[in-house]
Structure formats: structure tokens, C-alpha cells
Design an enzyme around this catalytic site. Structure first.
Site, mmCIF file in Angstrom:
data_model
loop_
_atom_site.group_PDB
_atom_site.id
_atom_site.type_symbol
_atom_site.label_atom_id
_atom_site.label_comp_id
_atom_site.label_asym_id
_atom_site.label_seq_id
_atom_site.Cartn_x
_atom_site.Cartn_y
_atom_site.Cartn_z
ATOM 1 N N ASP A 1 -10.573 7.788 -14.438
ATOM 2 C CA ASP A 1 -10.333 8.923 -15.347
ATOM 3 C C ASP A 1 -9.458 8.475 -16.508
ATOM 4 O O ASP A 1 -9.698 8.817 -17.666
ATOM 5 C CB ASP A 1 -9.625 10.075 -14.620
ATOM 6 C CG ASP A 1 -10.591 11.141 -14.127
ATOM 7 O OD1 ASP A 1 -11.717 10.778 -13.729
ATOM 8 O OD2 ASP A 1 -10.221 12.337 -14.131
ATOM 9 N N ASP B 1 0.583 1.069 -10.037
ATOM 10 C CA ASP B 1 1.426 1.757 -11.018
ATOM 11 C C ASP B 1 1.469 0.963 -12.324
ATOM 12 O O ASP B 1 1.356 1.517 -13.420
ATOM 13 C CB ASP B 1 2.835 2.034 -10.469
ATOM 14 C CG ASP B 1 3.481 0.812 -9.809
ATOM 15 O OD1 ASP B 1 2.792 -0.217 -9.603
ATOM 16 O OD2 ASP B 1 4.690 0.875 -9.504
ATOM 17 N N TYR C 1 -10.167 8.341 1.428
ATOM 18 C CA TYR C 1 -11.126 9.446 1.333
ATOM 19 C C TYR C 1 -11.828 9.698 2.662
ATOM 20 O O TYR C 1 -12.266 10.803 2.941
ATOM 21 C CB TYR C 1 -12.201 9.134 0.281
ATOM 22 C CG TYR C 1 -11.886 9.574 -1.116
ATOM 23 C CD1 TYR C 1 -10.679 9.223 -1.720
ATOM 24 C CD2 TYR C 1 -12.800 10.320 -1.852
ATOM 25 C CE1 TYR C 1 -10.405 9.603 -3.014
ATOM 26 C CE2 TYR C 1 -12.532 10.711 -3.151
ATOM 27 C CZ TYR C 1 -11.336 10.356 -3.732
ATOM 28 O OH TYR C 1 -11.074 10.733 -5.014
ATOM 29 N N ASP D 1 -10.546 6.213 -8.382
ATOM 30 C CA ASP D 1 -10.771 7.577 -8.872
ATOM 31 C C ASP D 1 -9.806 7.867 -10.024
ATOM 32 O O ASP D 1 -10.200 8.349 -11.091
ATOM 33 C CB ASP D 1 -10.541 8.562 -7.715
ATOM 34 C CG ASP D 1 -10.704 10.007 -8.146
ATOM 35 O OD1 ASP D 1 -11.673 10.295 -8.882
ATOM 36 O OD2 ASP D 1 -9.865 10.848 -7.759
ATOM 37 N N LYS E 1 -1.504 -1.843 -3.925
ATOM 38 C CA LYS E 1 -0.092 -1.467 -3.803
ATOM 39 C C LYS E 1 0.466 -2.278 -2.645
ATOM 40 O O LYS E 1 0.984 -1.749 -1.654
ATOM 41 C CB LYS E 1 0.014 0.053 -3.577
ATOM 42 C CG LYS E 1 1.416 0.613 -3.643
ATOM 43 C CD LYS E 1 2.000 0.666 -5.051
ATOM 44 C CE LYS E 1 3.453 1.094 -4.993
ATOM 45 N NZ LYS E 1 4.127 0.991 -6.307
#
Ligand code: IPM
Ligand code: MG
Length: 358
Positions: free
Chosen positions: A252, A224, A141, A248, A192
Site C-alpha cells: 500500500d 520499520d 494471516y 500487505d 523483523k
């Protein structure tokens, strides 16, 4: 001493849901000894319309001066075509980085009354209680360099930089381990590391840090797989710690396990527990101004504010119990509605919570 709270309603449904949280705080002031002063400021598109910038200096100054901030949401169709440097979202990101709010706590807690509202089977989600600890002021970000450039062949190329330094990883790691100590003593660090060096370092630092917390069990998971495990068997998680972008996305996803993103509060804290509190959902421009939004995530964010920044755990619990009570009464906004329940508006839900405070 009277503590100061800055209200930043923002855009879309922001003003409606913040107004309900304010009613709850006013009731606590009037009847339960809460000693705060509330002032309002502009952020996001609302600020851009007035001043040409989504985070005016005046707002930033107020944000620095107060003990805590309660924010609604930013963004909307109206501002989507603006240059990225003045989009409403930049106001939010500027507050986070300008105030050093690096630790974002996003609890995904299923109220038993809402087990039927989740899109997953009740047996998969019942009893769910996860805390996502998302790093909030670093990662892709904020990494430099970033931009859109034109290559020699005339083709345009967009680029961002995914960076984390050891100290950034360590400080968010401490937050996660300390939170786990007060919960079920499990931390799952999501990365990751099979592809990205930055998260290879992330994994290494988390592993080292774990030695300082021998009572906490640390596990690692690729992002993942974590996305899959969250819908396959979400109850395996206690605390999840991860970087800005993965956090983020996963937060959600986790929110939907709880029935609706309209239920999920969040706290963004600096090193001294000064914080900004906001629902995890966005500004929902499609339903803005219609008295349809669920104000509970914002009301529960106010509860987190009382707990983490204002030292009033007792009142935080009072709000959480009041929310539970209105759910027991069968009151539901559209997003958490299921058959047989009573559908209510934003303001009806807010008033019911005020009433349930006693
Ligand atoms: C969130 C939001 C923000 C983010 C947006 C509005 C910039 O999605 O708080 O999760 O990506 O952090
Ligand atoms: Mg988000």
C-alpha cells in the site's frame, strides 16, 4: 485451445472496474487474436448476499477449472458487522489459500506522466520501478491457533500466530530471486529478525537461498526501516520479498509513490503460474457505483494475466502501451488528477484505453 477466464467482480467499485477490463479483453478478442472465454462468478459480499457465504463452493469449483481469474475487490460497510468467518475478505483469503496462490507480485511502477500526482517530490520517485513479492498463503494471516478467548480473570484476549516453515520461505524466495534475474538483480528481504524468531528463520533461509543465485545481490532490512526507506529513497529497491502482513502494508505504501493506489495491479500465482489477478486497492465503498473509480489497476491486472497465465506477453505490452497513451493524452480519474489535466470517469477512462489499443 480457447483459454478460460473467471471474472469475479465482487463488491464496491469491483463491478465497475472489472467491466472496463472486460471491454479491453473483448477488444483484444475482436481485433488482436485473443482466444479466451470469460465466465462470471460471485465472491465476497455479493456472494454472501445470495448464498450466505463469501466463497460458495460453486465459485471455488469454477476457480479450479479456469486458466486464470480476474477479480475486482471485496468488502464494504454493509458486511462489516458480520462474523469474521463469513466476511467478504474471507472469500478472497479462501481463494488464495484454496488455490495455493502463494506468490503475490505487486509492481510499483511510476508512469512518468504521473510524477506530479505522487505525494512525494518528482525527483524522489521519477524512474521508480519496484517489484514487491509478498508471500500470500502463510504467516500471521493463516497461522493457527487464532481467535479471541476469555482469560480466567474474565478479560478477553485476541491472539494470532505468526508462523513460516522453511519450505514456505524457500518457495517465495525462489520467486523473488528469479524475478530479480529478469530485472536489476537485487533482492531486499524484509523482516523483523531483531524481535521475531519466525523472521530470524526467514532471514537465514533467504541467506542460504542466495547462494543458488550468485548474480543476485541480496540485502536484508527490518520492516520499520523499509517503511521509512520507501519514502526516503525508494529507488534503492529493485525486488522486495517479504511475508504476508509486511507485504500487505508495504505494498500500500509503495503504491502511493506511483501517484495512486488506483494504478497498482497484482498477480497471485501458484507453483504452475496459474493465477488470480486483481488491483491492489480495495472496494472503495465510498465511491462505489458513481463511475469515479480508476479502472487502470484492473486493466493493468488483465495485462499481467495475459503475461503470466495466458502466454500473451505481446498483448500485455499492448495494454500497457495503451494505458501509457491515455496518460499522455492527459486523461485522469480523480485519484490521479492534477491541474491542467482532463478529469474523466471510470467508463471514459476504460473506453479511452480500448481506443488506444488500435
Ligand atoms: C490486499 C487486501 C487484503 C489483504 C484484504 C482485503 C484481506 O488488503 O489484497 O492487500 O489484506 O491481503
Ligand atoms: Mg492490502
Amino acid at each position: 485451445m480457447t483459454q478460460k477466464v473467471l471474472l469475479l467482480p465482487g463488491d464496491g467499485i469491483g463491478p465497475e472496474i472489472v467491466a472496463e477490463a472486460v471491454n479491453v479483453l473483448e477488444a483484444l478478442k475482436a481485433n488482436h487474436g485473443l482466444d479466451i472465454d470469460m465466465v462470471s462468478g460471485l465472491v465476497g459480499g455479493a456472494a454472501y448476499d445470495v448464498s450466505g457465504h463469501p466463497l460458495p463452493e460453486e465459485t471455488m469449483q469454477m476457480a479450479r477449472d479456469v486458466d486464470a481469474i480476474l477479480l475486482g475487490a471485496v468488502g464494504g460497510y454493509k458486511w462489516e458487522t458480520l462474523d469474521i468467518s463469513v466476511r467478504p475478505e474471507k472469500g478472497l483469503l479462501g481463494l488464495r489459500s484454496g488455490l495455493g496462490l502463494f506468490a503475490n507480485l505487486r509492481p510499483a511502477f511510476l508512469y512518468p506522466q504521473l510524477a506530479d500526482a505522487s505525494s512525494l517530490k518528482p525527483e524522489v520517485v521519477s524512474g521508480l520501478d519496484i517489484l514487491i513479492v509478498r508471500e500470500l498463503t502463510g504467516g500471521i494471516y493463516f497461522g493457527q491457533p487464532r481467535g479471541i478467548r476469555t482469560l480466567e480473570n474474565g478479560e478477553r484476549q485476541g491472539y494470532n500466530t505468526y508462523v513460516y516453515s522453511e519450505s514456505e520461505i524457500e518457495r517465495i524466495g525462489h520467486v523473488a530471486f528469479q524475478a530479480a534475474m529478469k530485472r536489476n538483480k537485487k533482492v531486499c528481504s524484509v523482516d523483523k529478525a531483531n524481535v521475531l524468531e519466525v523472521t530470524e528463520l526467514w532471514r537465514e533461509v533467504m541467506t542460504d537461498l542466495a547462494q543458488q543465485y550468485p548474480d543476485v545481490e541480496l540485502s536484508h532490512m527490518y520492516v520499520d526501516n523499509a517503511a521509512m526507506q520507501l519514502v526516503r529513497n525508494p529507488k534503492q529497491f529493485d525486488v522486495i520479498v517479504t511475508g504476508n502482513m509486511f507485504g500487505d502494508i508495504l505494498s500500500d505504501e509503495a503504491s502511493m509513490l506511483t501517484g495512486s493506489i488506483g494504478m497498482l495491479p497484482s498477480a497471485s500465482l501458484d507453483a504452475n503460474n496459474k493465477g488470480m489477478y486483481e488491483p491492489s486497492h480495495g472496494s472503495a465503498p465510498d465511491i462505489a457505483g458513481q463511475n469515479l473509480a480508476n479502472p487502470l489497476a484492473t486493466i493493468l491486472s488483465a495485462a499481467m494475466m495475459l503475461r503470466y497465465s495466458l502466454g500473451r506477453e505481446d498483448l500485455a505490452i499492448k495494454i500497457e502501451q495503451a494505458v501509457s497513451k491515455v496518460l499522455d493524452q492527459g486523461l485522469r480519474t480523480g485519484d490521479i488528477y492534477s491541474k491542467g489535466m482532463q478529469k474523466v470517469s471510470t467508463s471514459e477512462m476504460g473506453s479511452a484505453v480500448v481506443k488506444a489499443l488500435g
